[in-house]
Enzyme design. Sequence first.
Site, PDB file in Angstrom:
ATOM      1  N   ARG A  41     -14.326  -4.342  -5.086  1.00  0.00           N
ATOM      2  CA  ARG A  41     -14.871  -3.426  -4.080  1.00  0.00           C
ATOM      3  C   ARG A  41     -16.392  -3.361  -4.227  1.00  0.00           C
ATOM      4  O   ARG A  41     -17.141  -3.367  -3.252  1.00  0.00           O
ATOM      5  CB  ARG A  41     -14.274  -2.014  -4.238  1.00  0.00           C
ATOM      6  CG  ARG A  41     -12.867  -1.844  -3.701  1.00  0.00           C
ATOM      7  CD  ARG A  41     -12.776  -2.073  -2.192  1.00  0.00           C
ATOM      8  NE  ARG A  41     -13.550  -1.115  -1.420  1.00  0.00           N
ATOM      9  CZ  ARG A  41     -13.128   0.096  -1.049  1.00  0.00           C
ATOM     10  NH1 ARG A  41     -11.919   0.480  -1.347  1.00  0.00           N
ATOM     11  NH2 ARG A  41     -13.905   0.892  -0.348  1.00  0.00           N
ATOM     12  N   ASP A  80       0.878  -1.173   0.000  1.00  0.00           N
ATOM     13  CA  ASP A  80       0.000   0.000   0.000  1.00  0.00           C
ATOM     14  C   ASP A  80       0.915   1.222   0.000  1.00  0.00           C
ATOM     15  O   ASP A  80       2.129   1.108   0.244  1.00  0.00           O
ATOM     16  CB  ASP A  80      -0.895  -0.032   1.258  1.00  0.00           C
ATOM     17  CG  ASP A  80      -1.896   1.124   1.306  1.00  0.00           C
ATOM     18  OD1 ASP A  80      -2.222   1.699   0.245  1.00  0.00           O
ATOM     19  OD2 ASP A  80      -2.354   1.469   2.429  1.00  0.00           O
TER      20      ASP A  80
HETATM   21  N1  NVA Z   1      -3.609   3.572   3.397  1.00  0.00           N
HETATM   22  C1  NVA Z   1      -4.230   4.365   2.376  1.00  0.00           C
HETATM   23  C2  NVA Z   1      -5.339   3.632   1.715  1.00  0.00           C
HETATM   24  C3  NVA Z   1      -5.983   4.380   0.589  1.00  0.00           C
HETATM   25  C4  NVA Z   1      -7.126   3.659  -0.015  1.00  0.00           C
HETATM   26  C5  NVA Z   1      -4.728   5.664   2.987  1.00  0.00           C
HETATM   27  O1  NVA Z   1      -5.281   5.632   4.092  1.00  0.00           O
HETATM   28  O2  NVA Z   1      -4.546   6.718   2.368  1.00  0.00           O
HETATM   29  N1   CP Z   2      -8.796   1.618  -2.280  1.00  0.00           N
HETATM   30  C1   CP Z   2      -9.530   2.707  -1.988  1.00  0.00           C
HETATM   31  O1   CP Z   2     -10.152   2.806  -0.932  1.00  0.00           O
HETATM   32  O2   CP Z   2      -9.542   3.643  -2.975  1.00  0.00           O
HETATM   33  P1   CP Z   2     -10.163   5.107  -2.903  1.00  0.00           P
HETATM   34  O3   CP Z   2      -9.336   5.914  -1.954  1.00  0.00           O
HETATM   35  O4   CP Z   2     -10.071   5.600  -4.313  1.00  0.00           O
HETATM   36  O5   CP Z   2     -11.587   5.011  -2.447  1.00  0.00           O
END
Ligand code: NVA
Ligand code: CP
Length: 302
Positions: free
Chosen positions: A289, A221
Amino acid sequence: MKRNLISMLDVKDDLEKIIDLSIKLKKKSKKGESIELLKGKTLGMIFEKSSTRTRVSFEVGMTKLGGHAIFLSKNDIQLGRGETIEDTALVLSRYCDIIMYRAMSNEAMKELAKYSTVPVISGLDDKEHPCQIVTDLMTIKEHKGSLRGLNLVYIGDGRNNMAHSYILGCSIVGMNVKIVSPKNYWPDNYFVSESKKFGTKLQITDIVDGATNNADVVATDTWVSMGDEKEKVKRIKDFQSYTVDEKLMSLAKNDAIFLHCLPAYYGYEVTKEVAHGKQSVIFDEAENRLWAQVGIMVTLCK
Ligand code: NVA
Ligand code: CP
């Protein structure tokens, strides 16, 4: 009793059931059959952070279920001008059948869930991202057939919402997890101790060399989650040897798959070659999703 999904622990007793329902409804809908199980229901979606997938997949999912979704940006509603979370929850509960909340903090999430009289689904907060992990487990199950006993290796920020929800979600379904992260970014103790209750293997290490040996699933991530922007320069430095590249992928099992919740930052947490390579299933994951949240919404509305 209303049910929420703000932590993976909220679905510890029926996680695989939700995954199987999601796979079933996906197949049904793709065959052109109706899945209008939430006809006339309304989902309110509060966003305090940006989103592409969460926003669109929830709205499309609710449409497929025969219901309706309303996008509520914090800046456009009175919450952004100081109305309390309590009053927001009490009011939205009078209009909506489900509330989805993408929150800055887990405290705010819990506060909304406390006062809402309808199910609250987390669209992510600073501690967990449960919808994404239900989705990821669904994607793994579609590609591997079953979950129990598989090895997931997550490389990157070990203390963010994705890492925490992987630790819980994988433990619940009987998968082993390895978190590979610099020591300063190891998971919160709470998640480690909760995962121990499920009797699966959880390994935490800062050694990236050989970390993907024997992996069925490799995941990562962003190194800079929403809310961490001020630490961007430091984080990029701290994580510089933790990029998932072709060399790391080649150590995993031949049929290993690569996951990333997206958005991805190529050249940082993963190379574009891996993310768009033959082992990557990131766009199946992004699609799922939609279907996982269909399964979640139907389950919580029962
Ligand atoms: N760890 C990331 C996930 C985004 C979907 C965030 O919190 O920005
Ligand atoms: N993976 C995810 O939650 O993507 P978004 O931030 O685009 O919603």
